[in-house]
Design a protein around this motif. Structure first.
Motif, PDB file in Angstrom:
ATOM      1  N   ALA A  81       0.807  -1.222   0.000  1.00 37.70           N
ATOM      2  CA  ALA A  81       0.000   0.000   0.000  1.00 37.70           C
ATOM      3  C   ALA A  81       0.841   1.274   0.000  1.00 37.70           C
ATOM      4  O   ALA A  81       0.300   2.366  -0.137  1.00 37.70           O
ATOM      5  N   THR A  82       2.152   1.155   0.141  1.00 40.08           N
ATOM      6  CA  THR A  82       3.022   2.326   0.125  1.00 40.08           C
ATOM      7  C   THR A  82       3.379   2.715  -1.306  1.00 40.08           C
ATOM      8  O   THR A  82       3.172   1.952  -2.250  1.00 40.08           O
ATOM      9  N   GLN A  83       3.936   3.895  -1.488  1.00 37.09           N
ATOM     10  CA  GLN A  83       4.352   4.350  -2.812  1.00 37.09           C
ATOM     11  C   GLN A  83       5.566   3.565  -3.309  1.00 37.09           C
ATOM     12  O   GLN A  83       5.712   3.311  -4.497  1.00 37.09           O
ATOM     13  N   GLU A  84       6.448   3.198  -2.383  1.00 39.63           N
ATOM     14  CA  GLU A  84       7.647   2.464  -2.773  1.00 39.63           C
ATOM     15  C   GLU A  84       7.296   1.025  -3.154  1.00 39.63           C
ATOM     16  O   GLU A  84       6.298   0.473  -2.695  1.00 39.63           O
ATOM     17  N   ASP A 135      -2.892 -11.522  -9.031  1.00 46.83           N
ATOM     18  CA  ASP A 135      -2.454 -11.544  -7.643  1.00 46.83           C
ATOM     19  C   ASP A 135      -3.691 -11.386  -6.768  1.00 46.83           C
ATOM     20  O   ASP A 135      -4.745 -10.938  -7.235  1.00 46.83           O
ATOM     21  N   ILE A 136      -3.552 -11.722  -5.500  1.00 43.83           N
ATOM     22  CA  ILE A 136      -4.673 -11.597  -4.566  1.00 43.83           C
ATOM     23  C   ILE A 136      -4.724 -10.222  -3.913  1.00 43.83           C
ATOM     24  O   ILE A 136      -5.733  -9.825  -3.333  1.00 43.83           O
ATOM     25  N   SER A 137      -3.636  -9.447  -4.029  1.00 40.37           N
ATOM     26  CA  SER A 137      -3.535  -8.148  -3.371  1.00 40.37           C
ATOM     27  C   SER A 137      -4.052  -7.024  -4.259  1.00 40.37           C
ATOM     28  O   SER A 137      -3.550  -6.815  -5.367  1.00 40.37           O
ATOM     29  N   ASP A 138      -5.033  -6.283  -3.771  1.00 34.78           N
ATOM     30  CA  ASP A 138      -5.537  -5.135  -4.516  1.00 34.78           C
ATOM     31  C   ASP A 138      -4.436  -4.100  -4.731  1.00 34.78           C
ATOM     32  O   ASP A 138      -4.301  -3.544  -5.822  1.00 34.78           O
ATOM     33  N   GLU A 142      -2.838  -2.750  -8.378  1.00 34.38           N
ATOM     34  CA  GLU A 142      -2.783  -1.334  -8.759  1.00 34.38           C
ATOM     35  C   GLU A 142      -1.358  -0.895  -9.061  1.00 34.38           C
ATOM     36  O   GLU A 142      -1.128  -0.122  -9.998  1.00 34.38           O
ATOM     37  N   LYS A 143      -0.393  -1.395  -8.295  1.00 36.25           N
ATOM     38  CA  LYS A 143       0.997  -1.021  -8.548  1.00 36.25           C
ATOM     39  C   LYS A 143       1.517  -1.671  -9.828  1.00 36.25           C
ATOM     40  O   LYS A 143       2.352  -1.101 -10.531  1.00 36.25           O
ATOM     41  N   PHE A 158      -5.340  -9.055 -13.233  1.00 33.24           N
ATOM     42  CA  PHE A 158      -6.621  -9.205 -12.567  1.00 33.24           C
ATOM     43  C   PHE A 158      -6.410  -9.813 -11.181  1.00 33.24           C
ATOM     44  O   PHE A 158      -5.333 -10.333 -10.864  1.00 33.24           O
ATOM     45  N   LYS A 159      -7.459  -9.737 -10.369  1.00 27.81           N
ATOM     46  CA  LYS A 159      -7.399 -10.256  -9.002  1.00 27.81           C
ATOM     47  C   LYS A 159      -7.910 -11.688  -8.964  1.00 27.81           C
ATOM     48  O   LYS A 159      -8.968 -11.999  -9.517  1.00 27.81           O
ATOM     49  N   ALA A 160      -7.147 -12.568  -8.307  1.00 29.79           N
ATOM     50  CA  ALA A 160      -7.581 -13.958  -8.132  1.00 29.79           C
ATOM     51  C   ALA A 160      -6.793 -14.570  -6.986  1.00 29.79           C
ATOM     52  O   ALA A 160      -5.669 -14.162  -6.672  1.00 29.79           O
TER      53      ALA A 160
END
Length: 273
Positions: A81-84, A135-138, A142-143, A158-160
């Motif tokens: 969730a961070t920018q890095e 990946d499972i991580s939203d 996004e990154k 996509f998310k799975a």
């Protein structure tokens, strides 16, 4: 939705060791009704879905093909969730094995299983592969999109959940690094058979798994959804493929801020028929 539900009913029924008639008996309906569900000819009445969910021990969301979680599935969601970029932007060394053994001298479809923040998926796209990733991580998804946009390449992401997702389209290359320990042992044979079935002839898998060694301390991360692999176990899934390479390595890691080591088995294998 009907197609997804049909596949899920069939898969989860078999995982419970139930025939169509056995499931029908538990639901107090005809086996023909279950057959129609699995053949995409009908959907159950909405009032029956909770009972189907209870019998198969699968949420209604999963039966219908939606991903919904009431608890944190991956420990990396907050890290991503961070920018890095938590893992940096340098591609995994195994990416270069893909370039070496299956260079994109023609159109090649590649799937990155558990792409994280997308550094490997974007690397492959930059080098000319037709890349799909999940990946499972939203936050990771996004990154991945952001990184692909930044370098000007296309990655279909996509998310799975690796445990629930099954292939239904062909690929030339399947790639996964540091992810397969999330597959419960009772699902491994089915999942690997699915991956192999949807790999084109002369296609390849580039996979690795963390393996337990008595001389290496457990990693500091608390992985509630991780499962143990043993040396040679990954290789056993490819007894009928050509094994290009199957090294086992030990490497240093500092991903959690605590220096530690991992043992990892790798398999680079080719489907020859």
């Amino acid at each position: 939705m009907r197609e997804t539900f049909a596949k899920n009913i069939n898969r989860y029924r078999k995982e419970k060791g139930l025939t169509q008639e056995g499931l029908a008996q538990k639901l107090k309906i005809s086996y023909q009704a279950v057959s129609k569900w699995e053949n995409e000819q009908a959907m159950p009445d909405i009032t029956l879905l909770p009972e189907v969910s209870k019998v198969l021990e699968v949420s209604v969301d999963k039966l219908l093909g939606y991903i919904s979680y009431d608890k944190r599935v991956t420990i990396y969601e907050e890290e991503y969730a961070t920018q890095e970029y938590y893992w940096g932007l340098k591609p995994n060394k195994d990416c270069y094995k893909v370039l070496e053994l299956m260079p994109p001298t023609k159109h090649l479809k590649l799937l990155d299983i558990g792409c994280g923040e997308g550094k490997d998926a974007v690397f492959f796209a930059r080098n000319g592969y037709d890349v799909t990733a999940f990946d499972i991580s939203d936050a990771g998804i996004e990154k991945t999109k952001r990184l692909a946009d930044m370098v000007g390449v296309n990655v279909k992401v996509f998310k799975a959940d690796i445990t629930d997702f099954r292939l239904n389209t062909q690929f030339d290359i399947l790639f996964s690094s540091g992810v397969l320990h999330y597959i419960n042992p009772k699902f491994r044979r089915e999942i690997f058979d699915n991956y192999k079935s949807y790999t084109n002839k002369d296609g390849m898998h580039f996979f690795n798994v963390f393996v337990q060694k008595p001389f290496i301390a457990p990693p500091p991360e608390n992985e509630p959804n991780a499962f143990e692999w043993k040396s040679g176990e990954l290789l056993s899934h490819y007894h009928d493929w050509l094994i290009e390479s199957c090294p086992e390595v030990i490497f240093d890691c500092n991903s959690s801020g605590v220096p530690h080591q991992h043992a990892m088995s790798k398999v680079f294998s080719k489907k020859t028929q």
